[in-house]
Scaffold this motif. Structure first.
Motif, PDB file in Angstrom:
ATOM      1  N   GLU A  78       0.955  -1.208   0.039  1.00 26.40           N
ATOM      2  CA  GLU A  78      -0.169   0.255  -0.098  1.00 26.40           C
ATOM      3  C   GLU A  78       1.075   1.138   0.014  1.00 26.40           C
ATOM      4  OE1 GLU A  78      -4.030   1.486   2.095  1.00 26.40           O
ATOM      5  OE2 GLU A  78      -2.742   0.229   3.175  1.00 26.40           O
ATOM      6  N   ARG A  79       0.525   2.221  -1.021  1.00 23.00           N
ATOM      7  CA  ARG A  79       1.362   3.241  -0.874  1.00 23.00           C
ATOM      8  C   ARG A  79       1.216   4.369   0.247  1.00 23.00           C
ATOM      9  NH1 ARG A  79      -0.463   6.129  -6.390  1.00 23.00           N
ATOM     10  NH2 ARG A  79      -2.301   5.830  -5.421  1.00 23.00           N
ATOM     11  N   LYS A  80       2.213   4.790   0.595  1.00 23.23           N
ATOM     12  CA  LYS A  80       2.224   5.912   1.807  1.00 23.23           C
ATOM     13  C   LYS A  80       1.054   6.923   1.792  1.00 23.23           C
ATOM     14  CE  LYS A  80       5.286   8.881   4.470  1.00 23.23           C
ATOM     15  NZ  LYS A  80       6.601   9.608   4.515  1.00 23.23           N
ATOM     16  N   ASP A 128      -1.866   6.535   0.062  1.00 21.68           N
ATOM     17  CA  ASP A 128      -2.997   5.863   0.288  1.00 21.68           C
ATOM     18  C   ASP A 128      -3.385   5.574   1.706  1.00 21.68           C
ATOM     19  OD1 ASP A 128      -3.366   5.774  -2.310  1.00 21.68           O
ATOM     20  OD2 ASP A 128      -2.432   3.611  -2.681  1.00 21.68           O
ATOM     21  N   VAL A 129      -2.087   5.316   2.621  1.00 18.54           N
ATOM     22  CA  VAL A 129      -2.572   4.933   4.121  1.00 18.54           C
ATOM     23  C   VAL A 129      -2.898   6.287   4.619  1.00 18.54           C
ATOM     24  CG1 VAL A 129      -1.074   4.434   6.021  1.00 18.54           C
ATOM     25  CG2 VAL A 129      -0.874   3.136   4.053  1.00 18.54           C
ATOM     26  N   ARG A 130      -2.128   7.254   4.356  1.00 15.23           N
ATOM     27  CA  ARG A 130      -2.432   8.765   4.928  1.00 15.23           C
ATOM     28  C   ARG A 130      -3.881   9.171   4.800  1.00 15.23           C
ATOM     29  NH1 ARG A 130       2.241  13.182   4.904  1.00 15.23           N
ATOM     30  NH2 ARG A 130       3.014  11.620   6.579  1.00 15.23           N
ATOM     31  N   ARG A 149      -6.308   7.434   3.986  1.00 13.02           N
ATOM     32  CA  ARG A 149      -7.465   6.695   4.698  1.00 13.02           C
ATOM     33  C   ARG A 149      -7.476   7.091   6.195  1.00 13.02           C
ATOM     34  NH1 ARG A 149      -5.238   1.604   4.006  1.00 13.02           N
ATOM     35  NH2 ARG A 149      -4.351   1.716   6.288  1.00 13.02           N
ATOM     36  N   THR A 150      -6.291   7.497   6.803  1.00  8.46           N
ATOM     37  CA  THR A 150      -6.144   7.825   8.128  1.00  8.46           C
ATOM     38  C   THR A 150      -6.895   9.151   8.232  1.00  8.46           C
ATOM     39  OG1 THR A 150      -3.959   6.882   8.686  1.00  8.46           O
ATOM     40  CG2 THR A 150      -4.613   8.690  10.037  1.00  8.46           C
ATOM     41  N   ASP A 174     -10.556   8.209   8.065  1.00 11.67           N
ATOM     42  CA  ASP A 174     -11.018   7.400   9.418  1.00 11.67           C
ATOM     43  C   ASP A 174     -11.119   8.549  10.701  1.00 11.67           C
ATOM     44  OD1 ASP A 174     -11.088   5.126   8.130  1.00 11.67           O
ATOM     45  OD2 ASP A 174      -8.951   4.731   8.916  1.00 11.67           O
TER      46      ASP A 174
END
Length: 205
Positions: free
Chosen positions: A15-17, A19-21, A23-24, A27
């Protein structure tokens, strides 16, 4: 002898950084909607909760409204999946039962997002378009269930499309209010909506 390594194509892509950010951020926005509500929540709150600066957040989203719009888009994707599953079930009674249970689960998990989407749908065009498309997909799914139950196709008052539209908006409003009461309220609302849907389809006997 060394064990065979899995083929590269079988590995799950990392997962790309970014994309993670993202999503965070989404959320965090959902949690803040539950804690503060849309009006009281600020971009600074979202950035702080996501562990980033305001400037970093603006790299992903231009405003609080943009964050909420993306959150709504993520949530309605789940609704679209559920509408497709409903339309594909051949047994009308099973389709109704499964659709209502999926509706309970989604409102239980993301009720605050869906209430916000409904509240903003008349003033934020992007959210209004997402919610209208969601309703159209649900109406199509309910129409398919009614037609399989023997309701005549068409848009007349006693025909499947018109009945499906009325059922869709009834379910939306009923769950909107029931979601404030938690899981128990949603389960009760589901039983009522399920009974009305089955009665409309002539499936209560």
């Amino acid at each position: 002898m060394t064990p065979d390594r899995p083929h590269a194509q079988s590995r799950r892509p990392a997962e790309r950084k970014g994309d993670v950010r993202e999503r965070t951020i989404l959320d965090t926005c959902e949690a803040l909607l539950a804690q503060k509500g849309y009006d009281a929540m600020t971009v600074g709150d979202i950035a702080q909760g996501a562990g980033i600066t305001r400037g970093a957040l603006y790299f992903y989203f231009g405003s609080k409204q943009d964050v909420v719009t993306a959150l709504v888009a993520r949530t309605v994707e789940h609704l679209w999946e559920r509408s497709r599953a409903t339309a594909q079930n051949d047994d009308p009674r099973q389709a109704v039962a499964a659709a209502m249970q999926r509706t309970v689960d989604l409102w239980d998990q993301h009720g605050v997002v869906m209430r916000t989407a409904i509240d903003l749908s008349l003033t934020v065009p992007e959210i209004g378009d997402l919610w209208d498309r969601t309703a159209e997909l649900f109406i199509a799914a309910i129409t398919a269930v009614l037609e399989r139950a023997g309701i005549a196709p068409g848009r007349g008052p006693e025909q499947a499309s018109a009945m499906a539209a009325a059922l869709c908006w009834m379910i939306e409003r009923t769950f909107y209010h029931a979601s404030r009461e938690g899981r128990e309220g949603l389960e009760s609302a589901s039983l009522t909506c399920r009974h009305i849907w089955l009665t409309s389809a002539g499936l209560t006997a």
